[in-house]
Design a protein around this motif. Structure first.
Motif, PDB file in Angstrom:
ATOM      1  N   UNK A  55      79.134  66.765 -39.542  1.00  0.00           N
ATOM      2  CA  UNK A  55      78.799  67.483 -40.770  1.00  0.00           C
ATOM      3  C   UNK A  55      77.757  68.572 -40.520  1.00  0.00           C
ATOM      4  N   UNK A  56      76.862  68.334 -39.559  1.00  0.00           N
ATOM      5  CA  UNK A  56      75.881  69.358 -39.217  1.00  0.00           C
ATOM      6  C   UNK A  56      76.566  70.564 -38.582  1.00  0.00           C
ATOM      7  N   UNK A  57      77.501  70.322 -37.677  1.00  0.00           N
ATOM      8  CA  UNK A  57      78.229  71.429 -37.049  1.00  0.00           C
ATOM      9  C   UNK A  57      79.018  72.217 -38.087  1.00  0.00           C
ATOM     10  N   UNK A  58      79.572  71.539 -39.090  1.00  0.00           N
ATOM     11  CA  UNK A  58      80.297  72.238 -40.155  1.00  0.00           C
ATOM     12  C   UNK A  58      79.353  73.116 -40.957  1.00  0.00           C
ATOM     13  N   UNK A  59      78.149  72.598 -41.243  1.00  0.00           N
ATOM     14  CA  UNK A  59      77.174  73.391 -41.991  1.00  0.00           C
ATOM     15  C   UNK A  59      76.760  74.641 -41.226  1.00  0.00           C
ATOM     16  N   UNK A  60      76.722  74.541 -39.898  1.00  0.00           N
ATOM     17  CA  UNK A  60      76.326  75.674 -39.071  1.00  0.00           C
ATOM     18  C   UNK A  60      77.510  76.595 -38.768  1.00  0.00           C
ATOM     19  N   UNK A  61      78.694  76.246 -39.246  1.00  0.00           N
ATOM     20  CA  UNK A  61      79.886  77.038 -38.964  1.00  0.00           C
ATOM     21  C   UNK A  61      80.355  76.880 -37.535  1.00  0.00           C
ATOM     22  N   UNK A  62      80.032  75.758 -36.910  1.00  0.00           N
ATOM     23  CA  UNK A  62      80.345  75.555 -35.494  1.00  0.00           C
ATOM     24  C   UNK A  62      81.371  74.446 -35.264  1.00  0.00           C
ATOM     25  N   UNK A  63      81.992  73.990 -36.332  1.00  0.00           N
ATOM     26  CA  UNK A  63      82.973  72.921 -36.176  1.00  0.00           C
ATOM     27  C   UNK A  63      84.158  73.435 -35.346  1.00  0.00           C
ATOM     28  N   UNK A  64      84.448  72.788 -34.249  1.00  0.00           N
ATOM     29  CA  UNK A  64      85.560  73.181 -33.386  1.00  0.00           C
ATOM     30  C   UNK A  64      85.252  74.348 -32.476  1.00  0.00           C
ATOM     31  N   UNK A  65      84.031  74.877 -32.542  1.00  0.00           N
ATOM     32  CA  UNK A  65      83.647  76.013 -31.700  1.00  0.00           C
ATOM     33  C   UNK A  65      83.154  75.483 -30.355  1.00  0.00           C
ATOM     34  N   UNK A  66      83.680  76.007 -29.243  1.00  0.00           N
ATOM     35  CA  UNK A  66      83.242  75.483 -27.951  1.00  0.00           C
ATOM     36  C   UNK A  66      81.796  75.868 -27.625  1.00  0.00           C
ATOM     37  N   UNK A  67      81.054  74.915 -27.093  1.00  0.00           N
ATOM     38  CA  UNK A  67      79.691  75.180 -26.628  1.00  0.00           C
ATOM     39  C   UNK A  67      79.768  75.670 -25.188  1.00  0.00           C
ATOM     40  N   UNK A  68      79.112  76.782 -24.899  1.00  0.00           N
ATOM     41  CA  UNK A  68      79.101  77.267 -23.527  1.00  0.00           C
ATOM     42  C   UNK A  68      77.943  76.659 -22.751  1.00  0.00           C
ATOM     43  N   UNK A  69      76.939  76.158 -23.474  1.00  0.00           N
ATOM     44  CA  UNK A  69      75.803  75.540 -22.802  1.00  0.00           C
ATOM     45  C   UNK A  69      75.036  74.683 -23.804  1.00  0.00           C
ATOM     46  N   UNK A  70      74.615  73.511 -23.389  1.00  0.00           N
ATOM     47  CA  UNK A  70      73.725  72.667 -24.180  1.00  0.00           C
ATOM     48  C   UNK A  70      72.689  72.093 -23.227  1.00  0.00           C
ATOM     49  N   UNK A  71      71.444  72.223 -23.572  1.00  0.00           N
ATOM     50  CA  UNK A  71      70.386  71.602 -22.785  1.00  0.00           C
ATOM     51  C   UNK A  71      69.477  70.838 -23.736  1.00  0.00           C
ATOM     52  N   UNK A  72      68.847  69.806 -23.218  1.00  0.00           N
ATOM     53  CA  UNK A  72      67.908  69.062 -24.051  1.00  0.00           C
ATOM     54  C   UNK A  72      66.748  69.983 -24.372  1.00  0.00           C
ATOM     55  N   UNK A  73      66.337  70.001 -25.643  1.00  0.00           N
ATOM     56  CA  UNK A  73      65.288  70.929 -26.043  1.00  0.00           C
ATOM     57  C   UNK A  73      63.990  70.615 -25.302  1.00  0.00           C
ATOM     58  N   UNK A  74      63.228  71.635 -25.084  1.00  0.00           N
ATOM     59  CA  UNK A  74      61.970  71.492 -24.346  1.00  0.00           C
ATOM     60  C   UNK A  74      61.049  70.494 -25.030  1.00  0.00           C
ATOM     61  N   UNK A  75      60.989  70.535 -26.366  1.00  0.00           N
ATOM     62  CA  UNK A  75      60.099  69.618 -27.091  1.00  0.00           C
ATOM     63  C   UNK A  75      60.545  68.175 -26.891  1.00  0.00           C
ATOM     64  N   UNK A  76      61.860  67.916 -26.924  1.00  0.00           N
ATOM     65  CA  UNK A  76      62.359  66.555 -26.746  1.00  0.00           C
ATOM     66  C   UNK A  76      62.108  66.083 -25.320  1.00  0.00           C
ATOM     67  N   UNK A  77      62.344  66.968 -24.345  1.00  0.00           N
ATOM     68  CA  UNK A  77      62.125  66.587 -22.951  1.00  0.00           C
ATOM     69  C   UNK A  77      60.650  66.292 -22.700  1.00  0.00           C
ATOM     70  N   UNK A  78      59.782  67.104 -23.307  1.00  0.00           N
ATOM     71  CA  UNK A  78      58.342  66.905 -23.133  1.00  0.00           C
ATOM     72  C   UNK A  78      57.896  65.584 -23.762  1.00  0.00           C
ATOM     73  N   UNK A  79      58.440  65.285 -24.947  1.00  0.00           N
ATOM     74  CA  UNK A  79      58.061  64.046 -25.634  1.00  0.00           C
ATOM     75  C   UNK A  79      58.488  62.819 -24.826  1.00  0.00           C
ATOM     76  N   UNK A  80      59.629  62.939 -24.148  1.00  0.00           N
ATOM     77  CA  UNK A  80      60.104  61.828 -23.338  1.00  0.00           C
ATOM     78  C   UNK A  80      59.261  61.700 -22.065  1.00  0.00           C
ATOM     79  N   UNK A  81      58.890  62.830 -21.484  1.00  0.00           N
ATOM     80  CA  UNK A  81      58.123  62.803 -20.234  1.00  0.00           C
ATOM     81  C   UNK A  81      56.685  62.358 -20.467  1.00  0.00           C
ATOM     82  N   UNK A  82      56.154  62.712 -21.628  1.00  0.00           N
ATOM     83  CA  UNK A  82      54.760  62.392 -21.932  1.00  0.00           C
ATOM     84  C   UNK A  82      54.665  61.698 -23.281  1.00  0.00           C
ATOM     85  N   UNK A  83      55.170  60.450 -23.368  1.00  0.00           N
ATOM     86  CA  UNK A  83      55.112  59.745 -24.662  1.00  0.00           C
ATOM     87  C   UNK A  83      53.678  59.505 -25.091  1.00  0.00           C
ATOM     88  N   UNK A  84      53.463  59.547 -26.415  1.00  0.00           N
ATOM     89  CA  UNK A  84      52.101  59.353 -26.934  1.00  0.00           C
ATOM     90  C   UNK A  84      51.894  57.941 -27.387  1.00  0.00           C
TER      91      UNK A  84
END
Ligand SMILES: [Zn+2]
Length: 84
Positions: A55-84
Protein backbone atom coordinates in the motif's frame (compact mmCIF):
# COMPACT_ATOMS: atom_id res chain seq x y z
CA UNK A 1 13.78 -5.26 19.76
CA UNK A 2 11.69 -8.30 18.95
CA UNK A 3 11.42 -11.48 20.88
CA UNK A 4 10.92 -14.77 19.04
CA UNK A 5 7.16 -14.38 18.81
CA UNK A 6 7.36 -10.90 17.29
CA UNK A 7 10.05 -11.56 14.70
CA UNK A 8 8.62 -10.62 11.30
CA UNK A 9 8.56 -13.31 8.63
CA UNK A 10 9.98 -12.97 5.13
CA UNK A 11 7.14 -13.25 2.58
CA UNK A 12 9.51 -14.93 0.10
CA UNK A 13 11.06 -17.76 2.17
CA UNK A 14 9.13 -17.44 5.47
CA UNK A 15 12.42 -17.12 7.35
CA UNK A 16 13.06 -14.46 10.00
CA UNK A 17 13.30 -10.94 8.60
CA UNK A 18 14.38 -7.61 10.04
CA UNK A 19 12.42 -4.34 9.97
CA UNK A 20 14.54 -1.50 8.64
CA UNK A 21 14.45 1.51 6.29
CA UNK A 22 15.73 1.82 2.75
CA UNK A 23 16.85 4.51 0.34
CA UNK A 24 16.68 3.72 -3.33
CA UNK A 25 15.87 4.61 -6.89
CA UNK A 26 13.03 3.39 -9.08
CA UNK A 27 12.86 3.58 -12.87
CA UNK A 28 9.95 5.73 -14.03
CA UNK A 29 8.02 5.71 -17.32
CA UNK A 30 10.09 8.51 -18.85
CA UNK A 31 13.37 6.59 -18.55
CA UNK A 32 14.24 8.69 -15.52
CA UNK A 33 14.75 7.67 -11.96
CA UNK A 34 12.72 8.52 -8.87
CA UNK A 35 14.70 8.65 -5.65
CA UNK A 36 13.04 7.61 -2.39
CA UNK A 37 14.40 7.88 1.12
CA UNK A 38 13.45 6.22 4.38
CA UNK A 39 11.03 3.66 2.94
CA UNK A 40 10.15 1.09 5.62
CA UNK A 41 10.61 -2.54 4.72
CA UNK A 42 11.75 -6.01 5.69
CA UNK A 43 15.21 -7.35 4.97
CA UNK A 44 15.75 -11.11 4.85
CA UNK A 45 19.33 -12.21 5.30
CA UNK A 46 18.53 -15.77 4.17
CA UNK A 47 17.20 -15.09 0.68
CA UNK A 48 18.55 -11.51 0.42
CA UNK A 49 15.13 -10.11 -0.51
CA UNK A 50 13.67 -6.75 0.43
CA UNK A 51 9.92 -6.47 0.99
CA UNK A 52 8.14 -3.15 1.19
CA UNK A 53 4.47 -2.58 2.09
CA UNK A 54 2.37 -2.79 -1.09
CA UNK A 55 0.00 0.00 0.00
CA UNK A 56 2.93 2.34 0.61
CA UNK A 57 4.33 1.66 -2.86
CA UNK A 58 0.88 2.38 -4.33
CA UNK A 59 0.73 5.69 -2.47
CA UNK A 60 4.13 6.63 -3.89
CA UNK A 61 3.06 5.61 -7.41
CA UNK A 62 5.68 2.86 -7.41
CA UNK A 63 3.50 -0.22 -7.47
CA UNK A 64 5.00 -2.60 -10.05
CA UNK A 65 7.83 -0.17 -10.82
CA UNK A 66 11.24 -1.87 -10.87
CA UNK A 67 13.80 -0.68 -8.32
CA UNK A 68 17.22 -0.10 -9.83
CA UNK A 69 18.85 0.16 -6.42
CA UNK A 70 17.89 -0.22 -2.76
CA UNK A 71 20.28 0.27 0.12
CA UNK A 72 19.64 0.31 3.84
CA UNK A 73 19.29 3.92 4.89
CA UNK A 74 22.25 5.47 6.63
CA UNK A 75 20.18 6.26 9.74
CA UNK A 76 18.98 2.64 10.04
CA UNK A 77 22.47 1.24 9.49
CA UNK A 78 23.89 3.63 12.08
CA UNK A 79 21.21 2.73 14.62
CA UNK A 80 22.00 -0.95 14.16
CA UNK A 81 25.76 -0.42 14.40
CA UNK A 82 25.52 1.83 17.44
CA UNK A 83 22.42 0.83 19.42
CA UNK A 84 21.52 3.13 22.30
ZN1 LIG B 1 13.60 -14.63 2.79
Amino acid sequence: MYDDDDTPTCPHCEGPARVTFFDGSFLDDSDGEMLVFGVPGLWCGSCREVSTPRDLLEQLGLSGVPASMLIESDAAARAQAFPQ
